[in-house]
Design an enzyme around this catalytic site. Structure first.
Site, PDB file in Angstrom:
ATOM      1  N   LYS A  46       0.835  -1.200   0.000  1.00 52.11           N
ATOM      2  CA  LYS A  46       0.000   0.000   0.000  1.00 52.11           C
ATOM      3  C   LYS A  46       0.877   1.260   0.000  1.00 52.11           C
ATOM      4  O   LYS A  46       2.093   1.171   0.203  1.00 52.11           O
ATOM      5  CB  LYS A  46      -0.933  -0.052   1.220  1.00 52.11           C
ATOM      6  CG  LYS A  46      -1.932  -1.211   1.168  1.00 52.11           C
ATOM      7  CD  LYS A  46      -2.807  -1.231   2.408  1.00 52.11           C
ATOM      8  CE  LYS A  46      -3.873  -2.311   2.318  1.00 52.11           C
ATOM      9  NZ  LYS A  46      -4.748  -2.330   3.506  1.00 52.11           N
ATOM     10  N   TYR A  75     -12.307  -2.365  -3.501  1.00 52.02           N
ATOM     11  CA  TYR A  75     -12.873  -2.494  -2.154  1.00 52.02           C
ATOM     12  C   TYR A  75     -14.399  -2.476  -2.157  1.00 52.02           C
ATOM     13  O   TYR A  75     -15.010  -2.108  -1.159  1.00 52.02           O
ATOM     14  CB  TYR A  75     -12.338  -1.368  -1.266  1.00 52.02           C
ATOM     15  CG  TYR A  75     -10.919  -1.605  -0.780  1.00 52.02           C
ATOM     16  CD1 TYR A  75     -10.579  -2.733  -0.027  1.00 52.02           C
ATOM     17  CD2 TYR A  75      -9.903  -0.694  -1.052  1.00 52.02           C
ATOM     18  CE1 TYR A  75      -9.293  -2.960   0.429  1.00 52.02           C
ATOM     19  CE2 TYR A  75      -8.596  -0.905  -0.597  1.00 52.02           C
ATOM     20  CZ  TYR A  75      -8.300  -2.040   0.141  1.00 52.02           C
ATOM     21  OH  TYR A  75      -7.022  -2.256   0.597  1.00 52.02           O
ATOM     22  N   ASN A  91      -1.817  -0.094   7.313  1.00 56.92           N
ATOM     23  CA  ASN A  91      -1.318  -1.454   7.589  1.00 56.92           C
ATOM     24  C   ASN A  91      -0.473  -2.044   6.456  1.00 56.92           C
ATOM     25  O   ASN A  91      -0.310  -3.244   6.337  1.00 56.92           O
ATOM     26  CB  ASN A  91      -2.458  -2.386   8.021  1.00 56.92           C
ATOM     27  CG  ASN A  91      -3.512  -2.579   6.955  1.00 56.92           C
ATOM     28  OD1 ASN A  91      -3.463  -1.947   5.902  1.00 56.92           O
ATOM     29  ND2 ASN A  91      -4.459  -3.462   7.209  1.00 56.92           N
ATOM     30  N   HIS A 131      -1.707  -5.557   1.410  1.00 56.99           N
ATOM     31  CA  HIS A 131      -2.988  -6.220   1.175  1.00 56.99           C
ATOM     32  C   HIS A 131      -2.724  -7.604   0.600  1.00 56.99           C
ATOM     33  O   HIS A 131      -1.799  -7.780  -0.185  1.00 56.99           O
ATOM     34  CB  HIS A 131      -3.825  -5.432   0.155  1.00 56.99           C
ATOM     35  CG  HIS A 131      -4.914  -6.252  -0.472  1.00 56.99           C
ATOM     36  ND1 HIS A 131      -6.118  -6.483   0.145  1.00 56.99           N
ATOM     37  CD2 HIS A 131      -4.956  -6.946  -1.643  1.00 56.99           C
ATOM     38  CE1 HIS A 131      -6.852  -7.274  -0.623  1.00 56.99           C
ATOM     39  NE2 HIS A 131      -6.177  -7.573  -1.716  1.00 56.99           N
ATOM     40  N   GLU A 137      -9.215 -10.106  -8.198  1.00 54.05           N
ATOM     41  CA  GLU A 137      -8.291  -8.981  -7.969  1.00 54.05           C
ATOM     42  C   GLU A 137      -7.167  -8.976  -8.999  1.00 54.05           C
ATOM     43  O   GLU A 137      -6.775  -7.916  -9.494  1.00 54.05           O
ATOM     44  CB  GLU A 137      -7.733  -9.057  -6.539  1.00 54.05           C
ATOM     45  CG  GLU A 137      -8.807  -8.755  -5.500  1.00 54.05           C
ATOM     46  CD  GLU A 137      -8.366  -8.985  -4.061  1.00 54.05           C
ATOM     47  OE1 GLU A 137      -7.197  -9.363  -3.833  1.00 54.05           O
ATOM     48  OE2 GLU A 137      -9.195  -8.786  -3.152  1.00 54.05           O
TER      49      GLU A 137
HETATM   50  P1  RTP Z   1      -6.735  -6.212   3.131  1.00 51.38           P
HETATM   51  O1  RTP Z   1      -7.903  -6.325   2.163  1.00 51.38           O
HETATM   52  O2  RTP Z   1      -6.091  -4.864   3.103  1.00 51.38           O
HETATM   53  O3  RTP Z   1      -5.759  -7.343   3.042  1.00 51.38           O
HETATM   54  O4  RTP Z   1      -7.380  -6.315   4.550  1.00 51.38           O
HETATM   55  P2  RTP Z   1      -8.407  -7.385   5.096  1.00 51.38           P
HETATM   56  O5  RTP Z   1      -9.041  -8.177   3.984  1.00 51.38           O
HETATM   57  O6  RTP Z   1      -7.696  -8.146   6.130  1.00 51.38           O
HETATM   58  O7  RTP Z   1      -9.464  -6.471   5.805  1.00 51.38           O
HETATM   59  P3  RTP Z   1     -10.761  -5.748   5.265  1.00 51.38           P
HETATM   60  O8  RTP Z   1     -11.787  -5.866   6.332  1.00 51.38           O
HETATM   61  O9  RTP Z   1     -11.111  -6.188   3.886  1.00 51.38           O
HETATM   62  O10 RTP Z   1     -10.304  -4.237   5.233  1.00 51.38           O
HETATM   63  C1  RTP Z   1      -9.585  -3.719   4.161  1.00 51.38           C
HETATM   64  C2  RTP Z   1      -8.699  -2.621   4.652  1.00 51.38           C
HETATM   65  O11 RTP Z   1      -9.490  -1.565   5.188  1.00 51.38           O
HETATM   66  C3  RTP Z   1      -8.762  -0.905   6.196  1.00 51.38           C
HETATM   67  N1  RTP Z   1      -9.555  -0.882   7.424  1.00 51.38           N
HETATM   68  N2  RTP Z   1      -9.679   0.194   8.170  1.00 51.38           N
HETATM   69  N3  RTP Z   1     -11.552   0.290  11.230  1.00 51.38           N
HETATM   70  C4  RTP Z   1     -10.827   0.775  10.269  1.00 51.38           C
HETATM   71  O12 RTP Z   1     -10.466   1.924  10.224  1.00 51.38           O
HETATM   72  C5  RTP Z   1     -10.446  -0.147   9.196  1.00 51.38           C
HETATM   73  N4  RTP Z   1     -10.804  -1.405   9.107  1.00 51.38           N
HETATM   74  C6  RTP Z   1     -10.240  -1.889   7.961  1.00 51.38           C
HETATM   75  C7  RTP Z   1      -7.476  -1.647   6.406  1.00 51.38           C
HETATM   76  O13 RTP Z   1      -6.453  -0.965   5.678  1.00 51.38           O
HETATM   77  C8  RTP Z   1      -7.774  -2.992   5.797  1.00 51.38           C
HETATM   78  O14 RTP Z   1      -6.584  -3.624   5.374  1.00 51.38           O
END
Ligand code: RTP
Length: 150
Positions: free
Chosen positions: A11, A51, A114, A117, A128
């Protein structure tokens, strides 16, 4: 070797912090093979598509803005169980829950920054990869001499 593929992205914060090489090295050292990569400054529209499952979330607008704030390193990695193991290498989404030794557990403290991804399933990896690299993903097939040892 199995040909499962996943989409891994460094990212904007990871790129700005100079962590691209570190993240590539961790996947390579584990035994995975890089088959496509490009640096992209993605549009908000493209990121909204990436997203789209999170559209209803309160953090959606901030997430898209952060992701559009600079270039990302988009990659396709290949190898046995790479979707699941790629997520293990990245660590939990919230870095405060990521184990030390994982990428997020070693380099991040904020869920909104973070650094990486990874696709969460084989189906989403396919979607994707097509979104970021096109339906005809230009992956490079090659055999490394080390592959027979991994
Ligand atoms: P990623 O897609 O980035 O690998 O992350 P993930 O599947 O583990 O998590 P997801 O729930 O799909 O969330 C995507 C990205 O959104 C941001 N996020 N911010 N509470 C918050 O502010 C929050 N929650 C999620 C994070 O950057 C997350 O990686």
């Amino acid at each position: 070797m199995a040909t499962e593929q996943t989409f891994i992205m460094v990212k904007p914060d990871g790129v700005q912090r100079g962590l691209v090489g570190e993240i590539i090295a961790r996947f390579e050292k584990r035994g995975y093979q890089l088959v496509a990569a490009k640096l992209v400054h993605a549009s908000q529209e493209h990121l909204e598509k990436h997203y789209e499952d999170l559209k209803g979330k309160g953090f959606f607008a901030g997430l898209v803005k952060y992701m559009a704030s600079g270039p990302v390193m988009a990659m396709v990695w290949q190898g046995k169980d790479v979707v699941k193991q790629g997520r293990v290498l990245l660590g939990a989404t919230n870095p405060l829950q990521s184990a030390p030794g994982t990428i997020r557990g070693d380099f991040a403290i904020d869920v909104g920054r973070n650094i990486c991804h990874g696709s969460d399933a084989v189906d989403s990896a396919k979607k994707e990869i097509a979104l970021w690299f096109g339906e005809q993903t230009p992956t490079i097939a090659y055999q490394r001499s080390a592959d027979s040892w991994i």
